[in-house]
Design a protein around this motif. Sequence first.
Motif, mmCIF file in Angstrom:
data_model
loop_
_atom_site.group_PDB
_atom_site.id
_atom_site.type_symbol
_atom_site.label_atom_id
_atom_site.label_comp_id
_atom_site.label_asym_id
_atom_site.label_seq_id
_atom_site.Cartn_x
_atom_site.Cartn_y
_atom_site.Cartn_z
ATOM 1 N N GLY A 1 3.859 -0.465 -13.533
ATOM 2 C CA GLY A 1 2.734 -1.377 -13.364
ATOM 3 C C GLY A 1 2.283 -1.542 -11.933
ATOM 4 N N LEU A 2 2.556 -0.522 -11.110
ATOM 5 C CA LEU A 2 2.213 -0.602 -9.687
ATOM 6 C C LEU A 2 1.002 0.252 -9.322
ATOM 7 C CD1 LEU A 2 5.883 -0.425 -8.389
ATOM 8 C CD2 LEU A 2 4.320 -2.349 -8.002
ATOM 9 N N GLY A 3 0.277 0.713 -10.304
ATOM 10 C CA GLY A 3 -0.828 1.628 -10.053
ATOM 11 C C GLY A 3 -1.852 1.116 -9.056
ATOM 12 N N GLU A 4 -2.164 -0.190 -9.097
ATOM 13 C CA GLU A 4 -3.182 -0.734 -8.193
ATOM 14 C C GLU A 4 -2.716 -0.752 -6.745
ATOM 15 O OE1 GLU A 4 -4.455 -4.513 -9.562
ATOM 16 O OE2 GLU A 4 -5.469 -3.710 -11.352
ATOM 17 N N GLN A 5 -1.399 -0.599 -6.522
ATOM 18 C CA GLN A 5 -0.875 -0.604 -5.159
ATOM 19 C C GLN A 5 -0.640 0.805 -4.615
ATOM 20 O OE1 GLN A 5 2.185 -3.687 -4.405
ATOM 21 N NE2 GLN A 5 1.802 -4.419 -6.489
ATOM 22 N N VAL A 6 -0.862 1.817 -5.432
ATOM 23 C CA VAL A 6 -0.733 3.206 -4.987
ATOM 24 C C VAL A 6 -2.065 3.628 -4.381
ATOM 25 C CG1 VAL A 6 -0.221 5.578 -5.652
ATOM 26 C CG2 VAL A 6 0.960 3.682 -6.805
ATOM 27 N N VAL A 7 -2.050 3.985 -3.088
ATOM 28 C CA VAL A 7 -3.300 4.309 -2.392
ATOM 29 C C VAL A 7 -3.409 5.786 -2.031
ATOM 30 C CG1 VAL A 7 -3.529 1.977 -1.476
ATOM 31 C CG2 VAL A 7 -2.303 3.710 -0.125
ATOM 32 N N GLY A 8 -2.351 6.571 -2.263
ATOM 33 C CA GLY A 8 -2.409 7.991 -1.929
ATOM 34 C C GLY A 8 -1.279 8.750 -2.594
ATOM 35 N N ARG B 1 0.872 -1.161 0.000
ATOM 36 C CA ARG B 1 0.000 0.000 0.000
ATOM 37 C C ARG B 1 0.922 1.227 0.000
ATOM 38 N NH1 ARG B 1 -5.214 -0.587 0.926
ATOM 39 N NH2 ARG B 1 -5.407 1.490 1.853
ATOM 40 N N ILE B 2 1.072 1.825 -1.170
ATOM 41 C CA ILE B 2 2.094 2.852 -1.378
ATOM 42 C C ILE B 2 1.469 4.240 -1.420
ATOM 43 C CG2 ILE B 2 4.012 3.589 -2.850
ATOM 44 C CD1 ILE B 2 3.805 0.776 -4.200
ATOM 45 N N VAL B 3 2.073 5.162 -0.684
ATOM 46 C CA VAL B 3 1.757 6.582 -0.816
ATOM 47 C C VAL B 3 3.015 7.271 -1.320
ATOM 48 C CG1 VAL B 3 1.160 8.728 0.372
ATOM 49 C CG2 VAL B 3 -0.019 6.595 0.970
ATOM 50 N N ARG C 1 -2.713 8.434 7.692
ATOM 51 C CA ARG C 1 -2.860 7.282 8.591
ATOM 52 C C ARG C 1 -4.031 6.395 8.161
ATOM 53 N NH1 ARG C 1 -0.596 7.247 13.863
ATOM 54 N NH2 ARG C 1 0.542 9.147 14.426
ATOM 55 N N ALA C 2 -5.132 7.042 7.761
ATOM 56 C CA ALA C 2 -6.328 6.301 7.388
ATOM 57 C C ALA C 2 -6.108 5.426 6.158
ATOM 58 C CB ALA C 2 -7.486 7.268 7.150
ATOM 59 N N LEU C 3 -5.109 5.761 5.352
ATOM 60 C CA LEU C 3 -4.817 4.973 4.156
ATOM 61 C C LEU C 3 -4.027 3.711 4.476
ATOM 62 C CD1 LEU C 3 -3.871 7.885 1.718
ATOM 63 C CD2 LEU C 3 -6.020 6.595 1.796
ATOM 64 N N ARG C 4 -3.530 3.607 5.692
ATOM 65 C CA ARG C 4 -2.763 2.448 6.165
ATOM 66 C C ARG C 4 -1.636 2.056 5.205
ATOM 67 N NH1 ARG C 4 -5.373 -1.736 5.612
ATOM 68 N NH2 ARG C 4 -7.190 -0.957 4.468
ATOM 69 N N PRO C 5 -0.748 3.008 4.893
ATOM 70 C CA PRO C 5 0.314 2.691 3.929
ATOM 71 C C PRO C 5 1.353 1.733 4.507
ATOM 72 C CG PRO C 5 0.728 4.822 4.931
ATOM 73 C CD PRO C 5 -0.631 4.378 5.420
ATOM 74 N N SER C 6 1.837 0.853 3.660
ATOM 75 C CA SER C 6 2.979 0.025 4.045
ATOM 76 C C SER C 6 4.278 0.734 3.688
ATOM 77 C CB SER C 6 2.924 -1.327 3.327
ATOM 78 O OG SER C 6 2.965 -1.155 1.911
ATOM 79 N N HIS C 7 4.217 1.617 2.660
ATOM 80 C CA HIS C 7 5.393 2.348 2.195
ATOM 81 C C HIS C 7 5.000 3.785 1.854
ATOM 82 C CE1 HIS C 7 6.373 -1.873 1.359
ATOM 83 N NE2 HIS C 7 7.657 -1.537 1.350
ATOM 84 N N VAL C 8 5.844 4.735 2.224
ATOM 85 C CA VAL C 8 5.721 6.113 1.757
ATOM 86 C C VAL C 8 7.034 6.474 1.074
ATOM 87 C CG1 VAL C 8 5.493 8.544 2.396
ATOM 88 C CG2 VAL C 8 4.031 6.830 3.479
ATOM 89 N N ILE C 9 6.938 7.061 -0.104
ATOM 90 C CA ILE C 9 8.133 7.427 -0.864
ATOM 91 C C ILE C 9 8.324 8.938 -0.806
ATOM 92 C CG2 ILE C 9 9.310 7.313 -3.086
ATOM 93 C CD1 ILE C 9 7.651 4.876 -3.763
ATOM 94 N N LEU C 10 9.542 9.346 -0.434
ATOM 95 C CA LEU C 10 9.899 10.752 -0.275
ATOM 96 C C LEU C 10 11.106 11.097 -1.141
ATOM 97 C CD1 LEU C 10 9.741 10.991 3.639
ATOM 98 C CD2 LEU C 10 7.904 11.496 2.019
#
Length: 277
Positions: free
Chosen positions: A38-45, A22-24, A75-84
Amino acid sequence: MKGNTLTDAVGIQHSPVTESARIVSLVPSITELLFALGLGEQVVGRSHYCVHPALAVAALPSVGGTKKIRHSRLRALRPSHVILNIDENPKLLADQLADYVPQIIVTHPLTPEDNVPLYRLIGSIFNRGAEAETLAATFEQALAELRQVAWLRRRVLYLIWRKPWMGVSRDTYIARMLALVEWETLPAESEARYPVLELNRALLDAADLVLFSSEPYRFQPADLNAFARTYDCPLEKLRLIDGEMTSWYGNRAIAGLAYLARFASENSQRSGAICSI
């Protein structure tokens, strides 16, 4: 990125995901890269400034800007990863996110060549190695073609902001992109990577071209006309330039190389014009 394909820009070693992530992404160019891999379905924010690919990101919730976000929304998106990114997102934000996000991935491409390890970093973490290698090969081919041309060396003033006027130092991704076509950014030396500029006659006359970027400030043709009047500077040495094509890394950098080649070819003649202020 570091030498190991799973080590990010601050030296953190990451592991490949073992299930759907779950990527933001708070980096516009990285958001676009995720979809290209090809990771669009795993991008949640995303951030408010993540605008490509337009239709896909329009359906994603925004958590704020690149500097300040709504933590409750993220927080509500419950990300497993955030990219900065080091340039775009402050360290304080990274520290705050580390309190509740399992994995923070920090990027920091400084040269066009850094795109290849960037593709491999994201591709390796999210199990898109083959897709990353395809992008890498395409980028390297485009870069090789650009380097085969004997470009005319030019000095350019690249403006990113007004009130105050701001430019780029040679220690930036933008300047190093322009250097691929032998365009040297002014000023030649600067302590700041994005310096506030005093637009005096010496600086303006030293520039063969003054480039007005479309981001972060979106310069328009009217800005060039006003600049020409204010600084008594010939319009023939003023140009609008697509900032996404010169400053975005990721997959857009491939199109950026082709754009830069066209732009440099179209502006290959010295005007000899000077400004008189």
